[in-house]
Write an enzyme that holds these catalytic residues in place. Structure first.
Site, PDB file in Angstrom:
ATOM      1  N   THR A   8       0.858  -1.176   0.000  1.00  0.00           N
ATOM      2  CA  THR A   8       0.000   0.000   0.000  1.00  0.00           C
ATOM      3  C   THR A   8       0.896   1.228   0.000  1.00  0.00           C
ATOM      4  O   THR A   8       2.047   1.167   0.456  1.00  0.00           O
ATOM      5  CB  THR A   8      -0.926   0.028   1.229  1.00  0.00           C
ATOM      6  OG1 THR A   8      -1.710   1.230   1.201  1.00  0.00           O
ATOM      7  CG2 THR A   8      -0.126   0.007   2.529  1.00  0.00           C
ATOM      8  N   LYS A  13      -2.189   3.015   7.003  1.00  0.00           N
ATOM      9  CA  LYS A  13      -2.821   1.706   6.853  1.00  0.00           C
ATOM     10  C   LYS A  13      -1.808   0.602   7.109  1.00  0.00           C
ATOM     11  O   LYS A  13      -2.107  -0.398   7.773  1.00  0.00           O
ATOM     12  CB  LYS A  13      -3.396   1.565   5.448  1.00  0.00           C
ATOM     13  CG  LYS A  13      -4.082   0.241   5.172  1.00  0.00           C
ATOM     14  CD  LYS A  13      -4.630   0.228   3.750  1.00  0.00           C
ATOM     15  CE  LYS A  13      -5.346  -1.052   3.441  1.00  0.00           C
ATOM     16  NZ  LYS A  13      -5.884  -1.077   2.051  1.00  0.00           N
ATOM     17  N   ASP A  74      -7.279  -6.690   1.056  1.00  0.00           N
ATOM     18  CA  ASP A  74      -8.401  -6.123   0.331  1.00  0.00           C
ATOM     19  C   ASP A  74      -9.618  -6.296   1.224  1.00  0.00           C
ATOM     20  O   ASP A  74      -9.717  -7.275   1.976  1.00  0.00           O
ATOM     21  CB  ASP A  74      -8.621  -6.811  -1.020  1.00  0.00           C
ATOM     22  CG  ASP A  74      -9.598  -6.023  -1.902  1.00  0.00           C
ATOM     23  OD1 ASP A  74      -9.576  -4.781  -1.836  1.00  0.00           O
ATOM     24  OD2 ASP A  74     -10.372  -6.641  -2.644  1.00  0.00           O
ATOM     25  N   SER A  75     -10.517  -5.342   1.168  1.00  0.00           N
ATOM     26  CA  SER A  75     -11.675  -5.406   2.060  1.00  0.00           C
ATOM     27  C   SER A  75     -12.851  -4.691   1.434  1.00  0.00           C
ATOM     28  O   SER A  75     -12.704  -3.946   0.457  1.00  0.00           O
ATOM     29  CB  SER A  75     -11.340  -4.773   3.418  1.00  0.00           C
ATOM     30  OG  SER A  75     -10.969  -3.413   3.253  1.00  0.00           O
ATOM     31  N   PHE A 157     -12.632   5.648   9.148  1.00  0.00           N
ATOM     32  CA  PHE A 157     -12.560   6.108   7.763  1.00  0.00           C
ATOM     33  C   PHE A 157     -13.542   5.285   6.936  1.00  0.00           C
ATOM     34  O   PHE A 157     -14.172   4.348   7.427  1.00  0.00           O
ATOM     35  CB  PHE A 157     -11.127   5.941   7.208  1.00  0.00           C
ATOM     36  CG  PHE A 157     -10.558   4.555   7.385  1.00  0.00           C
ATOM     37  CD1 PHE A 157     -10.782   3.573   6.429  1.00  0.00           C
ATOM     38  CD2 PHE A 157      -9.801   4.241   8.505  1.00  0.00           C
ATOM     39  CE1 PHE A 157     -10.269   2.289   6.592  1.00  0.00           C
ATOM     40  CE2 PHE A 157      -9.282   2.960   8.669  1.00  0.00           C
ATOM     41  CZ  PHE A 157      -9.516   1.987   7.711  1.00  0.00           C
ATOM     42  N   GLY A 158     -13.707   5.672   5.670  1.00  0.00           N
ATOM     43  CA  GLY A 158     -14.578   4.912   4.776  1.00  0.00           C
ATOM     44  C   GLY A 158     -16.013   4.872   5.262  1.00  0.00           C
ATOM     45  O   GLY A 158     -16.638   5.901   5.555  1.00  0.00           O
TER      46      GLY A 158
END
Length: 205
Positions: A8, A13, A74-75, A157-158
């Protein structure tokens, strides 16, 4: 010391993933790098048909290119009333120019058009550790929950401001980082990956 590249360009992260793995018992004697430390490496296209496939592709590409162990994740968020969307496309739900707030608002608008349907959902994460010789270890974490009526909280976040994990009344964005880490999908995946990570890297935890 063993070098590990987290696939990344987001150092925050990477630090979160390594901290979760260390807490779960993975080796602590690691020199952690990210793709920021290797700017010449091209981005890997995430075109797999599962979270594991995307994480696997990233991890093996980086491990092969650099000759170093690589960790990738990955999520996504799967909402039952939306047929499992946004799922694999969670980060790009409304296209490349959308902000996280745009994504949340778009998802809530879709749910608002389906009054009375259950708001059940889950966060899913896949972690893959790849070695340059092709060996790998993989793990998945899943956290069930529901989607709130409106965003709440300022942390995370997100989609964190609208996800309420099962057994909680607060969204992830209303929890402290430590509280979220104890129950998150990434933490569950890290707990499952940690023993295999120690074995593959050949270091004592």
């Amino acid at each position: 010391m063993t070098r590990l590249v987290v696939a990344t360009r987001n150092r925050g992260k990477a630090a979160e993933l390594v901290a979760l793995l260390a807490e779960a018992g993975a080796p602590r004697d690691l020199v952690v790098e990210t793709l920021q430390d290797h700017p010449d490496l091209p981005d890997v296209v995430e075109d797999g048909d599962s979270y594991e496939a995307n994480a696997r592709k990233k991890a093996h590409a980086v491990a092969h290119a650099l000759g170093l162990p690589a960790l990738a994740d990955d999520s996504g968020l799967e909402v039952d009333a939306l047929g499992g969307r946004p799922g694999l496309h969670s980060a790009r739900y409304l296209g490349p120019g959308a902000t996280p707030a745009d994504q949340v608002a778009g998802l809530l608008r879709e749910l608002a058009a389906k009054p009375g349907v259950p708001r059940t959902a889950r966060f899913v994460a896949a972690l893959v550790l790849a070695l340059p010789d092709g060996r790998e270890a993989a793990a998945r974490g899943v956290v069930e929950g529901t989607i709130a009526e409106a965003p709440r909280g300022t942390g995370g976040f997100g989609y964190d401001p609208i996800f309420v994990p099962r057994g909680e009344r607060r969204t992830y964005a209303e929890m402290s980082p430590e509280e979220k880490a104890r129950t998150s999908h990434r933490a569950e995946a890290a707990r499952r990956l940690a023993p295999e990570m120690s074995r593959l890297l050949g270091i004592r935890s």
